[in-house]
Write an enzyme that holds these catalytic residues in place. Structure first.
Site, PDB file in Angstrom:
ATOM      1  N   LYS A 141      -0.253   1.179   5.852  1.00 15.37           N
ATOM      2  CA  LYS A 141       0.359   2.328   6.528  1.00 15.37           C
ATOM      3  C   LYS A 141      -0.592   3.047   7.481  1.00 15.37           C
ATOM      4  O   LYS A 141      -0.140   3.739   8.406  1.00 15.37           O
ATOM      5  CB  LYS A 141       0.884   3.315   5.486  1.00 15.37           C
ATOM      6  CG  LYS A 141       2.109   2.800   4.729  1.00 15.37           C
ATOM      7  CD  LYS A 141       3.371   2.916   5.553  1.00 15.37           C
ATOM      8  CE  LYS A 141       4.621   2.696   4.697  1.00 15.37           C
ATOM      9  NZ  LYS A 141       5.842   2.843   5.502  1.00 15.37           N
ATOM     10  N   SER A 164       0.808  -5.562   0.311  1.00 17.42           N
ATOM     11  CA  SER A 164       0.862  -4.446   1.248  1.00 17.42           C
ATOM     12  C   SER A 164       0.152  -3.179   0.795  1.00 17.42           C
ATOM     13  O   SER A 164      -0.164  -2.326   1.617  1.00 17.42           O
ATOM     14  CB  SER A 164       2.322  -4.129   1.576  1.00 17.42           C
ATOM     15  OG  SER A 164       3.012  -3.770   0.398  1.00 17.42           O
TER      16      SER A 164
END
Lengths: 350, 350
Positions: B74, B331
């Site tokens: 992110k 992720s």
């Protein structure tokens, strides 16, 4: 930090180019090992750590040997050793004594060559190390770390069963294999234009240190090299200072199960004495704090012995200038969940 | 696996070269984002996983976004967004709503620019995510995930305080930033001569998927792309099949806190519908098993949502041929120790 007085440099045995002493390791051996292991070993990342670098005030790069096959650098040397054996030798089988990472390295390499492997491990080794070694198909013999001599057990098996002993560090093929880690570090640092001012290595018997020392001497000669050891097992730091091999006091304990060698290896110390700038020592609590930092911030699983270089940086064991680049080995990640949980509990800060 | 019927391909909005619709994302945007984030973000490794590959029977590469700054991908989109703001906008500050990884990305990027950051987070977000977000200096406002609308809270702050809203996925600058992950994957695969047959992406609102889809379309067009979602939050898989955006049934629960978007984003679905080959779904137990495998074997810390692609492979959700190369995104790694401990307890095998 234990600084090395200049006098010890002169007293140290050094390889003379052209006529290497028996059992020495040459740079060509490292290059050969690199080619030999290329198909099976992982070129582990030399990972930038921007948040850690900002916290410490200098640039830190992480050589992630916990991401190596088997979860530690030991696969490099073990596979290099097995690949150099004759098919007949491999068919008879190999034996190794190890607290668990060399065990897995040898067992995994033996499995690749379909060679029988017998591994002598301390009964108090981490459960994950014993289970994974068995998982690679090796026969595991447990012994009492505080009452029995693993070398004697290993040599008995060599004599009785005709096995080949794969020593954990005091062997040229093992040192050459571990040296591939240093070759990668030098090449990776060069590729990203980050010349290495210093490198810190987790040190037990000194095999990884010796391999990296030989690699850096040829490929990054300006780099100063330091060993990191747990308190009570600082035999290399003291030996470097004394200029000769010294042993640890018996009966010592540490959570860093991978780094409990009694004294530096003969071959490894001959290589390291002239090439290592000093030895750092960290406490078990400092190793735990580093494991917690690695889990919470780096998202890497480290075992205690694999965290000692990170611990040395976090505890400011070495004075490092703001413009410097420091690479550290994170040598292994085979830790039992309960051991890591305890490190996290003792270090709650994210 | 939910396969995409051919008809939906034709029904999908596609960007026409030369005249992109408003708010679309071009390949040039990804390249610009790569340059913008280069100094602060980590080029994460595309890590070979030989033992996992041998177990599964095809080659697996791990895109380790858990090793990104802040512990998830992110940061890429957030930093790209902040870097594109004017100094005046940044001085007024930013606001974001997030379950915790976008929160940290925005907070860390804002800290680099000395911009004030207000983050709206669910009260039941993992403690480590809340603590780390506060640690980057952000003001954290907690809300009830099941009773309050985070979008409404965010928009109120925009109106009241003149803050700039940094959406978690439905924004071209965010998608372009996440796309740098795909640029790296394509380049890393090419550098090691391992063309990517398939790529699996952890999917919440679809920002990472959209960015990677655009990158691969340009740089690795033969690659087939799949999303991975938790059971009960398979809105993207169903939307891909239906050819239009569908929502999840309300009241669902999953340990994959990072992947609980109610429906695909408008922008992200417009990009993904034409470029994604299908959507995979994994249960919470499968995600836990993958977290345990990552801890014990890969030595990587993964949060539940970061483990869904690994879970899909371990649970054989996709038929993959023996000669294929499959890259998966890991992720994020921001998991509370207790959550990981429970995953390890439920999956004791090393």
């Amino acid at each position: 930090m234990t600084s090395l007085p200049p006098s010890t440099h002169a007293a140290t045995p050094q390889a003379t180019p052209g006529s290497p002493p028996p059992d020495s390791v040459t740079f060509a051996d490292l290059e050969a090992a690199r080619q030999r292991i290329a198909e099976k070993a992982v070129v582990t990342p030399l990972l930038p750590a921007p948040e850690l670098s900002e916290r410490l005030g200098y640039r830190v790069l992480l050589k992630c040997e916990n991401l190596q096959r088997t979860g530690s650098f030991k696969f490099r040397g073990a596979y290099n050793f097995l690949a150099g054996m004759t098919p007949e030798q491999r068919a008879r089988g190999v034996v190794a004594y190890s607290s668990g990472n060399h065990a897995q390295g040898v067992a995994a390499a033996a499995a690749i060559f379909s060679a029988p492997a017998t591994i002598v491990m301390p009964a108090d080794a981490p459960a994950i190390k014993i289970a994974k070694t068995r998982g690679y198909g090796a026969e595991v013999l447990l012994y009492d770390r505080y009452r029995e001599e693993r070398e004697a057990i290993g040599e008995k098996l060599v004599a009785e069963r005709g096995l080949t002993l794969v020593r954990p560090y005091d062997d040229p093929r093992i040192v050459a294999g571990q040296g591939t880690c240093g070759l990668e570090m030098a090449a990776q640092a060069e590729a990203t234009r980050q010349p290495l001012d210093r490198v810190l290595v987790c040190c037990g018997g000194g095999g990884l240190t010796a391999g990296i020392a030989l690699a850096l001497e040829a490929r990054s000669p300006q780099t100063r090299l330091y060993t990191c050891e747990p308190t009570g097992f600082d035999d290399t730091a003291r030996s470097l200072s004394a200029g000769r091999r010294l042993s640890n006091a018996p009966g010592g304990r540490s959570i860093c199960d991978a780094l409990l060698a009694a004294q530096p290896g003969e071959l490894t110390f001959a290589i390291n004495a002239a090439r290592v700038s000093g030895g750092l020592t960290v406490t078990d609590s400092e190793a735990e704090a580093a494991m917690s930092y690695a889990f919470r911030r780096l998202k890497l699983v480290l075992e205690p012995g694999g965290a000692v270089c990170l611990a040395a940086l976090l505890a400011n064991k070495l004075e490092i200038g703001a413009g410097e680049t420091v690479a550290i080995t994170l040598s292994g990640g085979n830790v039992d969940p309960a051991r890591l949980a305890s490190a996290l509990e003792n270090n709650p800060d994210p």
